[in-house]
Design a protein around this motif. Sequence first.
Motif, PDB file in Angstrom:
ATOM      1  N   ARG A 101      -1.987  -0.988  13.647  1.00  0.00           N
ATOM      2  CA  ARG A 101      -2.798  -1.004  12.432  1.00  0.00           C
ATOM      3  C   ARG A 101      -2.082  -0.117  11.406  1.00  0.00           C
ATOM      4  N   TYR A 102      -1.739  -0.644  10.251  1.00  0.00           N
ATOM      5  CA  TYR A 102      -1.066   0.160   9.230  1.00  0.00           C
ATOM      6  C   TYR A 102      -1.474  -0.313   7.855  1.00  0.00           C
ATOM      7  N   ILE A 103      -2.092   0.624   7.081  1.00  0.00           N
ATOM      8  CA  ILE A 103      -2.553   0.261   5.735  1.00  0.00           C
ATOM      9  C   ILE A 103      -1.530   0.686   4.683  1.00  0.00           C
ATOM     10  N   GLY A 104      -0.756   1.730   5.009  1.00  0.00           N
ATOM     11  CA  GLY A 104       0.228   2.233   4.058  1.00  0.00           C
ATOM     12  C   GLY A 104      -0.385   3.225   3.092  1.00  0.00           C
ATOM     13  N   SER A 105      -1.561   3.724   3.436  1.00  0.00           N
ATOM     14  CA  SER A 105      -2.212   4.795   2.675  1.00  0.00           C
ATOM     15  C   SER A 105      -2.655   5.831   3.701  1.00  0.00           C
ATOM     16  N   MET A 106      -2.033   7.004   3.653  1.00  0.00           N
ATOM     17  CA  MET A 106      -2.248   7.976   4.743  1.00  0.00           C
ATOM     18  C   MET A 106      -3.722   8.293   4.955  1.00  0.00           C
ATOM     19  N   VAL A 107      -4.470   8.457   3.843  1.00  0.00           N
ATOM     20  CA  VAL A 107      -5.890   8.829   3.989  1.00  0.00           C
ATOM     21  C   VAL A 107      -6.636   7.734   4.739  1.00  0.00           C
ATOM     22  N   ALA A 108      -6.368   6.478   4.389  1.00  0.00           N
ATOM     23  CA  ALA A 108      -7.067   5.363   5.060  1.00  0.00           C
ATOM     24  C   ALA A 108      -6.645   5.259   6.522  1.00  0.00           C
ATOM     25  N   ASP A 109      -5.352   5.401   6.794  1.00  0.00           N
ATOM     26  CA  ASP A 109      -4.874   5.298   8.181  1.00  0.00           C
ATOM     27  C   ASP A 109      -5.396   6.452   9.039  1.00  0.00           C
ATOM     28  N   VAL A 110      -5.373   7.664   8.480  1.00  0.00           N
ATOM     29  CA  VAL A 110      -5.852   8.812   9.262  1.00  0.00           C
ATOM     30  C   VAL A 110      -7.365   8.737   9.469  1.00  0.00           C
ATOM     31  N   HIS A 111      -8.085   8.270   8.446  1.00  0.00           N
ATOM     32  CA  HIS A 111      -9.551   8.171   8.587  1.00  0.00           C
ATOM     33  C   HIS A 111      -9.909   7.219   9.724  1.00  0.00           C
ATOM     34  N   ARG A 112      -9.177   6.115   9.819  1.00  0.00           N
ATOM     35  CA  ARG A 112      -9.459   5.156  10.919  1.00  0.00           C
ATOM     36  C   ARG A 112      -9.223   5.839  12.266  1.00  0.00           C
ATOM     37  N   ILE A 113      -8.102   6.592  12.347  1.00  0.00           N
ATOM     38  CA  ILE A 113      -7.754   7.236  13.621  1.00  0.00           C
ATOM     39  C   ILE A 113      -8.747   8.339  13.968  1.00  0.00           C
ATOM     40  N   LEU A 114      -9.280   9.028  12.952  1.00  0.00           N
ATOM     41  CA  LEU A 114     -10.262  10.094  13.210  1.00  0.00           C
ATOM     42  C   LEU A 114     -11.475   9.510  13.932  1.00  0.00           C
ATOM     43  N   PHE A 115     -11.819   8.285  13.623  1.00  0.00           N
ATOM     44  CA  PHE A 115     -13.026   7.691  14.213  1.00  0.00           C
ATOM     45  C   PHE A 115     -12.734   6.775  15.400  1.00  0.00           C
ATOM     46  N   LYS A 116     -11.615   6.062  15.353  1.00  0.00           N
ATOM     47  CA  LYS A 116     -11.370   5.087  16.427  1.00  0.00           C
ATOM     48  C   LYS A 116     -10.281   5.557  17.393  1.00  0.00           C
ATOM     49  N   GLY A 117      -9.611   6.666  17.076  1.00  0.00           N
ATOM     50  CA  GLY A 117      -8.525   7.127  17.927  1.00  0.00           C
ATOM     51  C   GLY A 117      -7.237   6.376  17.647  1.00  0.00           C
ATOM     52  N   GLY A 118      -6.182   6.768  18.353  1.00  0.00           N
ATOM     53  CA  GLY A 118      -4.863   6.172  18.140  1.00  0.00           C
ATOM     54  C   GLY A 118      -3.906   7.232  17.624  1.00  0.00           C
ATOM     55  N   VAL A 119      -2.730   6.775  17.181  1.00  0.00           N
ATOM     56  CA  VAL A 119      -1.709   7.717  16.704  1.00  0.00           C
ATOM     57  C   VAL A 119      -1.098   7.181  15.425  1.00  0.00           C
ATOM     58  N   PHE A 120      -0.926   8.074  14.457  1.00  0.00           N
ATOM     59  CA  PHE A 120      -0.280   7.761  13.180  1.00  0.00           C
ATOM     60  C   PHE A 120       1.087   8.439  13.179  1.00  0.00           C
ATOM     61  N   MET A 121       2.099   7.685  12.749  1.00  0.00           N
ATOM     62  CA  MET A 121       3.449   8.252  12.707  1.00  0.00           C
ATOM     63  C   MET A 121       4.128   7.932  11.397  1.00  0.00           C
ATOM     64  N   TYR A 122       4.846   8.910  10.853  1.00  0.00           N
ATOM     65  CA  TYR A 122       5.839   8.621   9.825  1.00  0.00           C
ATOM     66  C   TYR A 122       7.133   9.298  10.285  1.00  0.00           C
ATOM     67  N   PRO A 123       7.980   8.580  11.015  1.00  0.00           N
ATOM     68  CA  PRO A 123       9.198   9.180  11.578  1.00  0.00           C
ATOM     69  C   PRO A 123      10.262   9.394  10.504  1.00  0.00           C
ATOM     70  N   PRO A 124      11.328  10.116  10.848  1.00  0.00           N
ATOM     71  CA  PRO A 124      12.483  10.155   9.951  1.00  0.00           C
ATOM     72  C   PRO A 124      13.042   8.736   9.803  1.00  0.00           C
ATOM     73  N   THR A 125      13.496   8.372   8.609  1.00  0.00           N
ATOM     74  CA  THR A 125      14.117   7.049   8.416  1.00  0.00           C
ATOM     75  C   THR A 125      15.420   7.253   7.640  1.00  0.00           C
ATOM     76  N   ALA A 126      16.181   6.200   7.487  1.00  0.00           N
ATOM     77  CA  ALA A 126      17.436   6.294   6.721  1.00  0.00           C
ATOM     78  C   ALA A 126      17.130   6.739   5.285  1.00  0.00           C
ATOM     79  N   LYS A 127      16.026   6.203   4.737  1.00  0.00           N
ATOM     80  CA  LYS A 127      15.664   6.508   3.339  1.00  0.00           C
ATOM     81  C   LYS A 127      15.029   7.894   3.229  1.00  0.00           C
ATOM     82  N   ALA A 128      14.343   8.300   4.308  1.00  0.00           N
ATOM     83  CA  ALA A 128      13.675   9.627   4.281  1.00  0.00           C
ATOM     84  C   ALA A 128      14.035  10.355   5.567  1.00  0.00           C
ATOM     85  N   PRO A 129      15.257  10.915   5.648  1.00  0.00           N
ATOM     86  CA  PRO A 129      15.745  11.501   6.905  1.00  0.00           C
ATOM     87  C   PRO A 129      14.908  12.687   7.407  1.00  0.00           C
ATOM     88  N   LYS A 130      14.130  13.322   6.487  1.00  0.00           N
ATOM     89  CA  LYS A 130      13.246  14.408   6.941  1.00  0.00           C
ATOM     90  C   LYS A 130      11.781  13.938   7.035  1.00  0.00           C
TER      91      LYS A 130
END
Length: 334
Positions: free
Chosen positions: A244-273
């Motif tokens: 499940r990915y909405i691309g809006s951190m608040v919406a994604d985290v809110h879903r996880i706060l209630f339904k559980g799961g894990v949200f990730m934004y890993p390092p990428t080529a465009k955003a190495p940190k």
Amino acid sequence: MAVPSAPTFARPIVTLQSHILEQESRFPDATGALSWILSAMSISTKMIAARTRRARLEDVLGVAGAQNVQGEEQQKLDVIANEILLRTLGGREGVAIVASEENEEPVILRDDPNGERRYCVLFDPLDGSSNLDVCGGVGTIFSILRHDRRARDAHDSLLQKGTQQVAAGYVLYGSSTVFVLTVGNGVDMFVLDPEVGAYMLVEHGIRMPAASKSYSVNEGNRHSFPEGYQRYLDWAQGNGYSSRYIGSMVADVHRILFKGGVFMYPPTAKAPKGKLRLMYEANPMAMLIEQAGGKAFAAPGQRILDVQPEDIHQRTAVILGSADEVDHVVSHLT
Ligand code: P6P
């Protein structure tokens, strides 16, 4: 007419305002400064909610024609939301410094070394605003730190670890306007009743599920994730996980706060940190998730709240959510 039985009256009506004052009453030496700041977040986000709901009608969708400090296209509502927050917080005596995603430099409002205890407020005024044009969930994220009067300058006072936050929260402008807050003793949720104009308490002491077979990540970047993340995704997809990915951190985290799961934004080529900002996105969300029984890491063994910031706009990788699900991700990274 029969009077409703006792249970109807058992559940008190609690607003965000009365909740803030009740929390303040627990601290005998409280000056009320923090309460006034949270009150400013309440009125600001009600105003932002009203503008967000009318965005298309008032033709304030789309880009403002400028870029923010991150080099990202500012949406018109980013600018509007930022102005609302700066002007309401600016009127609160207890605010020493404000720092916003939209402003390169922090704004020093009051800095008398011998004055009353004051606070620093950091915020992302409208996170995920690119989703506005398609009526997606967007949000305001905020973090509150004590102002360090001994600090040499504003940056010194702001660059505190996430463990030093005295309060953190977000407001999700979604199908309803939801204010989620922690002041360090649990997580509470309020929903704006537009007919009354007040945030009403609907969840007290939220505890998130310890496990849930769901992950949230932009898999379009998968090819440039560090190998351990790719191993995790292979494992999850082989074990019946949903994405499940909405691309809006608040919406994604809110879903996880209630339904559980894990949200990730890993390092990428465009955003190495990592892409997300430590001070006003990762830290407040990490405090909320931990207060609700979850975990929040920047990397294996690196709890987000323990990261010593070096710049107010620094970015970080993020792995947060249900304790067991965060453990599954981290176990594939080491
Ligand atoms: P991507 C929105 O722009 C944001 O800052 C967060 O709200 C969101 O989690 C992330 O970026 C989405 O980034 O690269 O997946 O579009």
